[in-house]
Scaffold this motif. Structure first.
Motif, short mmCIF file in Angstrom:
data_model
loop_
_atom_site.label_atom_id
_atom_site.label_comp_id
_atom_site.label_asym_id
_atom_site.label_seq_id
_atom_site.Cartn_x
_atom_site.Cartn_y
_atom_site.Cartn_z
N SER A 285 59.11 21.54 -17.35
CA SER A 285 59.28 22.00 -18.74
C SER A 285 58.72 23.41 -18.89
CB SER A 285 58.56 21.06 -19.71
OG SER A 285 57.17 21.22 -19.60
N GLU B 221 56.95 24.54 -21.23
CA GLU B 221 55.56 24.45 -21.70
C GLU B 221 54.59 24.28 -20.53
OE1 GLU B 221 58.03 22.44 -22.90
OE2 GLU B 221 58.40 23.55 -24.75
N ASP B 222 54.95 23.43 -19.56
CA ASP B 222 54.10 23.24 -18.38
C ASP B 222 53.99 24.53 -17.58
OD1 ASP B 222 53.71 20.60 -19.05
OD2 ASP B 222 55.20 19.83 -17.64
N ALA C 210 51.67 26.93 -19.35
CA ALA C 210 50.28 26.51 -19.21
C ALA C 210 49.73 26.88 -17.82
CB ALA C 210 50.16 25.01 -19.44
#
Length: 81
Positions: free
Chosen positions: A64, A66-67, A70
């Motif tokens: 993803s 988002e991962d 991060a």
């Protein structure tokens, strides 16, 4: 195994499979051309391979965004070695 590890299964298919036709290969070259614009001519072969693979995994929802963001932020916070 596919049901138990769906993400690993998809990654293995992307990384270990050989396309049956040249169409998929031409698509990868087209994607590589979009990635390797004239101003990005100093990327290493390993970087290009990693970007193309990561892009495929993101299109297939294996990784993803988002991962990925991060992880990048964690790497930036670490002191340089």
């Amino acid at each position: 195994m596919k049901e138990k590890y769906p993400n690993l299964h998809r990654m293995a298919l992307d990384y270990l499979s050989v396309p049956a036709t040249s169409t998929a290969v031409e698509r990868v070259f087209s994607q590589g051309r979009q990635l390797l614009h004239f101003t990005r001519n100093r990327l290493s072969g390993n970087s290009v391979r990693a970007f193309l693979c990561l892009g495929s995994w993101m299109r297939h929802d294996v990784v993803s965004p988002e991962d990925l963001i991060a992880i990048i932020r964690q790497k930036r916070k670490r002191p340089s070695e």
